[in-house]
Design a protein around this motif. Structure first.
Motif, PDB file in Angstrom:
ATOM      1  N   LEU A  68       0.840  -1.200   0.000  1.00 22.40           N
ATOM      2  CA  LEU A  68       0.000   0.000   0.000  1.00 22.40           C
ATOM      3  C   LEU A  68       0.876   1.252   0.000  1.00 22.40           C
ATOM      4  O   LEU A  68       1.959   1.268   0.587  1.00 22.40           O
ATOM      5  N   ASN A  69       0.412   2.295  -0.649  1.00 20.58           N
ATOM      6  CA  ASN A  69       1.164   3.546  -0.644  1.00 20.58           C
ATOM      7  C   ASN A  69       0.867   4.338   0.641  1.00 20.58           C
ATOM      8  O   ASN A  69       0.010   3.926   1.445  1.00 20.58           O
ATOM      9  N   ALA A  70       1.543   5.466   0.801  1.00 19.52           N
ATOM     10  CA  ALA A  70       1.445   6.193   2.074  1.00 19.52           C
ATOM     11  C   ALA A  70       0.017   6.649   2.422  1.00 19.52           C
ATOM     12  O   ALA A  70      -0.466   6.372   3.521  1.00 19.52           O
ATOM     13  N   PRO A  71      -0.684   7.319   1.505  1.00 13.91           N
ATOM     14  CA  PRO A  71      -2.046   7.724   1.878  1.00 13.91           C
ATOM     15  C   PRO A  71      -2.980   6.516   2.125  1.00 13.91           C
ATOM     16  O   PRO A  71      -3.853   6.592   2.983  1.00 13.91           O
ATOM     17  N   GLN A  72      -2.765   5.457   1.401  1.00 13.34           N
ATOM     18  CA  GLN A  72      -3.586   4.262   1.647  1.00 13.34           C
ATOM     19  C   GLN A  72      -3.339   3.740   3.061  1.00 13.34           C
ATOM     20  O   GLN A  72      -4.264   3.401   3.787  1.00 13.34           O
ATOM     21  N   ARG A  73      -2.058   3.717   3.459  1.00 16.09           N
ATOM     22  CA  ARG A  73      -1.719   3.270   4.814  1.00 16.09           C
ATOM     23  C   ARG A  73      -2.374   4.148   5.862  1.00 16.09           C
ATOM     24  O   ARG A  73      -2.882   3.675   6.871  1.00 16.09           O
ATOM     25  N   GLU A  74      -2.347   5.443   5.547  1.00 18.45           N
ATOM     26  CA  GLU A  74      -2.965   6.379   6.476  1.00 18.45           C
ATOM     27  C   GLU A  74      -4.458   6.033   6.639  1.00 18.45           C
ATOM     28  O   GLU A  74      -4.993   6.031   7.744  1.00 18.45           O
ATOM     29  N   ALA A  75      -5.095   5.725   5.513  1.00 16.20           N
ATOM     30  CA  ALA A  75      -6.522   5.375   5.559  1.00 16.20           C
ATOM     31  C   ALA A  75      -6.737   4.097   6.357  1.00 16.20           C
ATOM     32  O   ALA A  75      -7.774   3.912   6.997  1.00 16.20           O
ATOM     33  N   VAL A  76      -5.778   3.214   6.325  1.00 13.07           N
ATOM     34  CA  VAL A  76      -5.907   1.953   7.059  1.00 13.07           C
ATOM     35  C   VAL A  76      -5.649   2.166   8.548  1.00 13.07           C
ATOM     36  O   VAL A  76      -6.373   1.662   9.405  1.00 13.07           O
ATOM     37  N   THR A 131      -5.556   5.078  10.374  1.00 10.51           N
ATOM     38  CA  THR A 131      -6.351   6.076  11.094  1.00 10.51           C
ATOM     39  C   THR A 131      -7.690   5.450  11.453  1.00 10.51           C
ATOM     40  O   THR A 131      -8.719   5.754  10.844  1.00 10.51           O
ATOM     41  N   THR A 132      -7.676   4.572  12.418  1.00  8.78           N
ATOM     42  CA  THR A 132      -8.919   3.847  12.695  1.00  8.78           C
ATOM     43  C   THR A 132      -9.893   4.683  13.511  1.00  8.78           C
ATOM     44  O   THR A 132     -11.092   4.492  13.415  1.00  8.78           O
ATOM     45  N   GLU A 133      -9.385   5.599  14.325  1.00  8.61           N
ATOM     46  CA  GLU A 133     -10.286   6.344  15.208  1.00  8.61           C
ATOM     47  C   GLU A 133     -10.673   7.683  14.580  1.00  8.61           C
ATOM     48  O   GLU A 133      -9.840   8.385  14.037  1.00  8.61           O
ATOM     49  N   GLY A 134     -11.936   7.992  14.684  1.00  9.11           N
ATOM     50  CA  GLY A 134     -12.422   9.254  14.155  1.00  9.11           C
ATOM     51  C   GLY A 134     -12.864   9.126  12.702  1.00  9.11           C
ATOM     52  O   GLY A 134     -12.578   8.121  12.042  1.00  9.11           O
ATOM     53  N   ALA A 145      -9.448  -1.204  -2.293  1.00  8.53           N
ATOM     54  CA  ALA A 145      -8.339  -1.992  -1.763  1.00  8.53           C
ATOM     55  C   ALA A 145      -7.974  -1.508  -0.350  1.00  8.53           C
ATOM     56  O   ALA A 145      -7.785  -2.310   0.572  1.00  8.53           O
ATOM     57  N   ALA A 146      -7.929  -0.180  -0.162  1.00  4.07           N
ATOM     58  CA  ALA A 146      -7.574   0.373   1.140  1.00  4.07           C
ATOM     59  C   ALA A 146      -8.666   0.089   2.171  1.00  4.07           C
ATOM     60  O   ALA A 146      -8.377  -0.226   3.333  1.00  4.07           O
ATOM     61  N   LEU A 147      -9.912   0.178   1.738  1.00  4.58           N
ATOM     62  CA  LEU A 147     -11.022  -0.077   2.655  1.00  4.58           C
ATOM     63  C   LEU A 147     -10.980  -1.529   3.152  1.00  4.58           C
ATOM     64  O   LEU A 147     -11.222  -1.818   4.326  1.00  4.58           O
ATOM     65  N   THR A 148     -10.641  -2.425   2.233  1.00  4.85           N
ATOM     66  CA  THR A 148     -10.549  -3.837   2.581  1.00  4.85           C
ATOM     67  C   THR A 148      -9.406  -4.075   3.566  1.00  4.85           C
ATOM     68  O   THR A 148      -9.549  -4.819   4.544  1.00  4.85           O
ATOM     69  N   ALA A 149      -8.277  -3.401   3.308  1.00  2.40           N
ATOM     70  CA  ALA A 149      -7.132  -3.552   4.205  1.00  2.40           C
ATOM     71  C   ALA A 149      -7.469  -3.002   5.591  1.00  2.40           C
ATOM     72  O   ALA A 149      -7.070  -3.552   6.620  1.00  2.40           O
ATOM     73  N   ARG A 150      -8.224  -1.922   5.615  1.00  2.00           N
ATOM     74  CA  ARG A 150      -8.642  -1.320   6.890  1.00  2.00           C
ATOM     75  C   ARG A 150      -9.478  -2.319   7.702  1.00  2.00           C
ATOM     76  O   ARG A 150      -9.288  -2.480   8.914  1.00  2.00           O
ATOM     77  N   LEU A 151     -10.359  -2.986   7.004  1.00  2.00           N
ATOM     78  CA  LEU A 151     -11.193  -4.003   7.654  1.00  2.00           C
ATOM     79  C   LEU A 151     -10.303  -5.098   8.250  1.00  2.00           C
ATOM     80  O   LEU A 151     -10.462  -5.504   9.416  1.00  2.00           O
ATOM     81  N   ALA A 152      -9.356  -5.557   7.439  1.00  2.32           N
ATOM     82  CA  ALA A 152      -8.447  -6.613   7.898  1.00  2.32           C
ATOM     83  C   ALA A 152      -7.635  -6.130   9.102  1.00  2.32           C
ATOM     84  O   ALA A 152      -7.427  -6.873  10.066  1.00  2.32           O
ATOM     85  N   ASN A 157     -16.408   6.698  14.427  1.00  4.06           N
ATOM     86  CA  ASN A 157     -15.421   5.870  13.723  1.00  4.06           C
ATOM     87  C   ASN A 157     -16.004   5.415  12.393  1.00  4.06           C
ATOM     88  O   ASN A 157     -16.303   4.252  12.184  1.00  4.06           O
ATOM     89  N   ILE A 158     -16.168   6.374  11.530  1.00  2.00           N
ATOM     90  CA  ILE A 158     -16.778   6.056  10.240  1.00  2.00           C
ATOM     91  C   ILE A 158     -15.813   6.431   9.132  1.00  2.00           C
ATOM     92  O   ILE A 158     -15.230   7.511   9.129  1.00  2.00           O
ATOM     93  N   CYS A 159     -15.617   5.498   8.229  1.00  2.25           N
ATOM     94  CA  CYS A 159     -14.732   5.734   7.097  1.00  2.25           C
ATOM     95  C   CYS A 159     -15.527   5.545   5.815  1.00  2.25           C
ATOM     96  O   CYS A 159     -16.079   4.477   5.583  1.00  2.25           O
ATOM     97  N   VAL A 160     -15.640   6.597   5.036  1.00  2.00           N
ATOM     98  CA  VAL A 160     -16.373   6.483   3.777  1.00  2.00           C
ATOM     99  C   VAL A 160     -15.418   6.744   2.621  1.00  2.00           C
ATOM    100  O   VAL A 160     -14.502   7.557   2.728  1.00  2.00           O
TER     101      VAL A 160
END
Ligand code: ATP
Ligand code: MG
Length: 757
Positions: free
Chosen positions: A12-20, A22-25, A39-46, A247-250
């Motif tokens: 994952l690239n840097a902003p994608q990692r950030e999306a993964v 940054t779980t709170e807020g 792809a990033a949303l899926t990684a966040r779930l994992a 804790n919502i990520c859209v």
């Protein structure tokens, strides 16, 4: 804490990692197509699961389609080494809301085993209500009301929310009253329609703080894909659930909002930062899907829309091919060219699974299907039926079959009450009974029942009209071109009018399909040859397994990707659609352009845009002009091929003649209308001149098989299922005059009586 090489972070690239991470807020991931949002949303779930921030059952994850939900489940379990025991709250808005509602059904006045109505059931119910309210169902079609109710539900409006002004949306201000009656009726049936799933749940959450609290407690994290296509009621529902923890990520892309016709509001994505202050806004700019030329073409195209957030997209991928724009002579050549390109891809060792044909409207699939069947190329239609399997096409074919072959009982059954002509199950059962008893086809049996009292006077009247209609069409069949016959038959049977009355987007699609059907008929010499062709095509059971080309609408392709994408029918009136042009508004044109952007960005390696110079419409070659979207593609990213396999000089001549492209389009249309008018009048004239022949046709139908029973005689006492006991007063072939003891004198068919002792 996860290490940088946690499997789900790898690559994952840097902003994608950030999306993964940054779980709170609140997190808003706003980025263009193919940048790895899903792809990033899926990684966040994992990540949330792997770090035990929440159990799978404590995560609400919403996708736009069931297919996307399945894919995400698979991706998560692959990433996390199959450690996931299932994600109970991962699914579409509808599936998640249905699951919740089952647990709290009683709060909506339902039982937990409520049924979810399909569209047919819903329409039947609405129709009953409309009729029961003394409204003319022709003037106020159920389907139109279904559309109004859907719109209200998408906005989260119960009947209590509908004011007098909104109520005007149906039946001269009775919209609210009917909506309320419909909701009552659904409750009485312990049933819901699709819109209710979310609406009921929303109502419950607002009215029962304890329920709301329990879900707020449960859902530690909320994730939403394709956020740009959420409607008002979905938005409100998410907001209620997410409020305390936030804790919502859209994730979404305003340029890919293509469902406003279903109530989606792109404004939802734009106001996220307001509703969730302090939201982390993550922008992804690297596109991993497409080559620079495809990306450049798509970016240049969407830049023509005003009011965008605007995004930068870049890619590290190698140059690759330019987007090819191919001008072809006509529809069949379009299908032929695509077939050739796909075969060439196969010859290079490529798979059919790599190839997708994306169309703007369903009717466009037919030409491809026929070509692929002819050359034996395996294909699938995703999110729709194969052309000849669609309901309206089968109806039209049934009319044609009955005209070609009056003994075709299956055809008769399919259309006898389609469109509705007051011949209900009872009447049809009666015709069946008589046909069986006298061993003759349904149509002939029906003709003989016309002057008996076996049917109600109303049923007899409409059956009489139907039998006469079929006889008339049979006479016409030998005299006018069969595509013309098909149009007349669809008009005169009331089939076209019934669809036009519906005034829904779906009905428009069906009408287009019927036009396409008559277009297809033009390629065959006779009606018989055409019907023969259809039965062969329908029987062609393509390989269900193995690799195949995918044909689908652009709407169905959202979120997907393919190495080779063919974009068919980029012509004014097809794409942008005629409807968008007629509406004329900037908004509808911009939505078409977003669709074009979605279409182009599905391609990974090759994108091929095709436009035809001619489409055959109503037996007339009508020239079409390339879509304005073609001219909006930056020249440096496209290769235009203007060589034709046939008729090139004519093509060029037509092109040089073109001044104002829209004047041309209008001329083509008025041309089309007058052609149809003249043909219709010709046929009408012939019909008017021939009442005698119709009477003869009917008489000859009646004369068949009216031999009569030899066990009956005048004066005999007999029993009739409907009229009871009576005495035979007269016998005329298979018709009996009976003096019934209770019902009086009636004319009935002999196969309906039994001899009594
Ligand atoms: P869309 O807007 O069409 O839904 P998206 O933003 O959701 O697109 P994805 O479908 O997640 O994009 O990703 C597009 C492609 O890029 C996929 O093939 C995915 O596997 C790949 N991809 C995503 N992120 C990366 C990455 N960091 N490195 C390499 N490939 C990636
Ligand atoms: Mg996606």
């Amino acid at each position: 804490e996860p290490t940088a090489d946690a499997p789900y972070l790898r690559g994952l690239n840097a902003p994608q990692r950030e999306a993964v991470l940054t779980t709170e807020g609140p997190v808003l991931m706003l980025a263009g197509a193919g940048t790895g949002k899903t792809a990033a949303l899926t990684a966040r779930l994992a990540h949330i699961i792997a770090t035990r921030k929440a159990w799978p059952s404590q995560i609400l994850a919403v996708t736009f389609t069931n297919k996307a939900a399945r894919e995400m489940k698979e991706r998560v379990s692959a990433i996390s080494g199959g450690a996931i025991e299932g994600m109970p709250w991962l699914g579409t808005f509808h599936s998640v809301a249905a699951k919740m509602l089952r647990a709290h059904a009683e709060l909506a006045g339902l039982q937990s085993n409520f049924t979810i109505l399909d569209t047919d059931d819903q329409l039947r119910l609405l129709k009953q209500l409309i009729v029961a309210s003394n409204l003319d169902e022709k003037r106020w079609p159920a389907r139109q009301f279904a559309g109004v109710i859907d719109r209200w539900k998408n906005r989260g409006w119960t009947p209590a929310h509908i004011d007098a002004a909104e109520s005007e949306a149906f039946a001269n201000g009775r919209g609210q009253e009917l909506y309320a009656a419909y909701q009552d009726r659904l409750r009485a049936l312990n049933a819901c329609d699709f819109g209710d799933l979310l609406l009921h749940m929303l109502t419950i959450l607002k009215a029962h703080p304890d329920v709301l609290e329990s879900y707020r407690e449960r859902f530690r994290y909320i994730l939403v894909d394709e956020y740009q296509d959420t409607n008002a009621s979905q938005y409100e529902w998410l907001r209620l659930l997410a409020e305390p923890r936030q804790n919502i990520c859209v994730v979404g892309d305003d340029d890919q909002s293509i469902y406003s016709w279903r109530g989606a509001e792109v404004a939802n994505i734009l106001r996220f930062e307001k509703d969730f202050p302090g939201a982390a806004v993550i922008r992804l700019e690297q596109n991993y899907r497409s080559t620079p030329h495809i990306l450049g073409a798509a970016t240049g195209l969407i830049a023509n829309n005003a009011g965008r957030l605007g995004k930068t997209l870049w890619t590290e991928r190698n140059e690759g091919d330019r987007v090819r724009v191919i001008g072809v002579w006509d529809g069949p050549e379009e299908a032929r060219r695509v077939g050739e390109e796909i075969e060439a891809h196969q010859a290079r060792g490529g798979s059919l699974d790599d190839c997708a044909i994306l169309v703007r409207a369903q009717f466009q699939t037919r030409e491809f299907e026929e070509r692929f069947i002819a050359i034996g190329l395996a294909y699938q239609i995703v999110g729709g039926f194969r052309f000849y399997e669609r309901a309206e096409i089968r109806d039209a074919l049934a009319y044609l079959r009955l005209v070609a072959q009056p003994a075709d009982d299956l055809a008769f059954e399919r259309i006898i009450n389609t469109p509705k002509r007051g011949l209900g199950d009872k009447a049809v059962a009666n015709i069946h009974k008589f046909a069986r008893a006298t061993d003759q086809p349904l149509l002939l049996a029906a003709a003989q029942m016309l002057d008996s009292d076996e049917l109600t006077p109303q049923a007899r009247r409409s059956l009489g009209r139907f039998v006469a209609d079929v006889a008339r069409w049979r006479t016409m069949a030998g005299e006018i071109p069969h595509p013309e016959l098909a149009r007349i038959l669809l008009d005169e049977s009331g089939y076209t009018a019934a669809l036009q009355n519906e005034r829904s987007a779906e009905a428009t699609g069906r009408l287009e399909n019927l036009t396409e059907l008559t277009r297809a008929m033009e390629e065959y010499e006779t009606l018989g040859a055409f019907l023969e062709h259809v039965s062969l095509v329908m029987d062609n059971d393509q390989a269900k397994q193995g690799e195949k080309v995918t044909i689908m609408t652009i709407h169905a392709a959202k979120g997907l990707e393919f190495p080779n994408v063919f974009l068919a029918g980029w012509e004014e009136g097809v794409f942008p659609s005629q409807r968008a042009l007629d509406e004329g508004g900037l908004a509808s044109l911009e939505e078409e352009r977003r669709l074009a952007y979605v279409a182009l960005t599905r391609a990974r390696a090759k994108a091929i845009i095709i436009h035809a110079a001619n489409r055959r419409i109503y037996g007339q070659w009508t020239s079409s002009i390339p879509s304005r979207f073609v001219s909006e593609l930056p020249k440096e990213h496209i290769d235009e091929e203007t060589t034709m396999s046939g008729g090139e000089s004519m093509w060029r001549a037509q092109w040089s003649e073109r001044g104002d492209p829209f004047a041309h389009l209008a001329a083509a249309q008025s041309d089309r209308a007058s052609t149809r008018g003249a043909g219709w009048q010709r046929a009408q004239g012939r019909f008017n001149a021939q009442p005698q022949r119709i009477i003869e046709a009917r008489a000859s139908a009646v004369s068949l098989g009216n031999k009569g029973r030899d066990d009956l005689s005048v004066g005999q006492r007999v029993f009739h299922g409907k009229f009871g006991y009576g005495t035979i007063a007269e016998i005329e072939g298979n018709k009996l005059e009976i003096e019934f003891e209770k019902a009086g004198r009636k004319r009935v068919l002999d196969s309906f009586v039994s001899t009594s002792n």
